[in-house]
Design a protein around this motif. Structure first.
Motif, PDB file in Angstrom:
ATOM      1  N   PRO A   9       0.636  -1.300  -0.001  1.00  0.00           N
ATOM      2  CA  PRO A   9       0.095   0.153  -0.072  1.00  0.00           C
ATOM      3  C   PRO A   9       0.874   1.254   0.084  1.00  0.00           C
ATOM      4  N   GLN A  10       0.301   2.315  -0.998  1.00  0.00           N
ATOM      5  CA  GLN A  10       1.039   3.495  -0.950  1.00  0.00           C
ATOM      6  C   GLN A  10      -0.127   4.656  -0.928  1.00  0.00           C
ATOM      7  N   GLU A  45       4.238   4.371   2.577  1.00  0.00           N
ATOM      8  CA  GLU A  45       4.255   3.334   1.844  1.00  0.00           C
ATOM      9  C   GLU A  45       4.560   2.253   3.246  1.00  0.00           C
ATOM     10  N   GLU A  84      -4.204   9.612  -3.445  1.00  0.00           N
ATOM     11  CA  GLU A  84      -4.607   8.268  -4.021  1.00  0.00           C
ATOM     12  C   GLU A  84      -4.131   7.282  -3.074  1.00  0.00           C
ATOM     13  N   VAL A  85      -4.739   6.310  -2.751  1.00  0.00           N
ATOM     14  CA  VAL A  85      -4.201   4.981  -1.865  1.00  0.00           C
ATOM     15  C   VAL A  85      -4.242   3.766  -2.636  1.00  0.00           C
ATOM     16  N   ARG A  86      -3.020   3.227  -2.859  1.00  0.00           N
ATOM     17  CA  ARG A  86      -2.917   2.156  -3.773  1.00  0.00           C
ATOM     18  C   ARG A  86      -2.510   0.944  -2.905  1.00  0.00           C
ATOM     19  N   SER A  87      -3.299  -0.376  -3.195  1.00  0.00           N
ATOM     20  CA  SER A  87      -2.783  -1.335  -2.439  1.00  0.00           C
ATOM     21  C   SER A  87      -1.727  -2.219  -3.229  1.00  0.00           C
TER      22      SER A  87
END
Length: 96
Positions: free
Chosen positions: A2-3, A13, A93-96
């Motif tokens: 996740p970031q 991160e 933006e939260v990325r998995s």
């Protein structure tokens, strides 16, 4: 992994096992957040079950995203898993 990304920079991160997910929000451990991008805010809100949320502004390359990160300095007993964790919103933006 996740970031949290805003204005082209990775704000946080962490590995999957380090984050906590509560109410579809990803909470990153504070030691996985790049604190150079955080600015203290006096804004607070209250969650009936987590307690009082405190906020940070994000500041990246001269741009400021006000109150875009929140954390619970003293979470309720029911929310202890997010103590010392930070979550993001407002265009982050939260990325998995």
């Amino acid at each position: 992994m996740p970031q949290a990304i805003w204005n082209g920079e990775v704000i946080a991160e962490a590995s999957d096992d380090e984050v906590e997910i509560v109410e579809n929000n990803v909470y990153f451990p504070i030691d996985k957040v790049n604190e150079e991008y955080l600015q203290e805010s006096t804004h607070t809100t209250v969650c009936p079950w987590k307690g009082t949320a405190n906020y940070y502004h994000l500041a990246v390359d001269g741009k400021v995203n006000e109150n875009a990160a929140w954390f619970y300095r003293h979470p309720s007993d029911a929310a202890q898993q997010i103590k010392d964790h930070v979550a993001f919103w407002k265009g982050v933006e939260v990325r998995s």
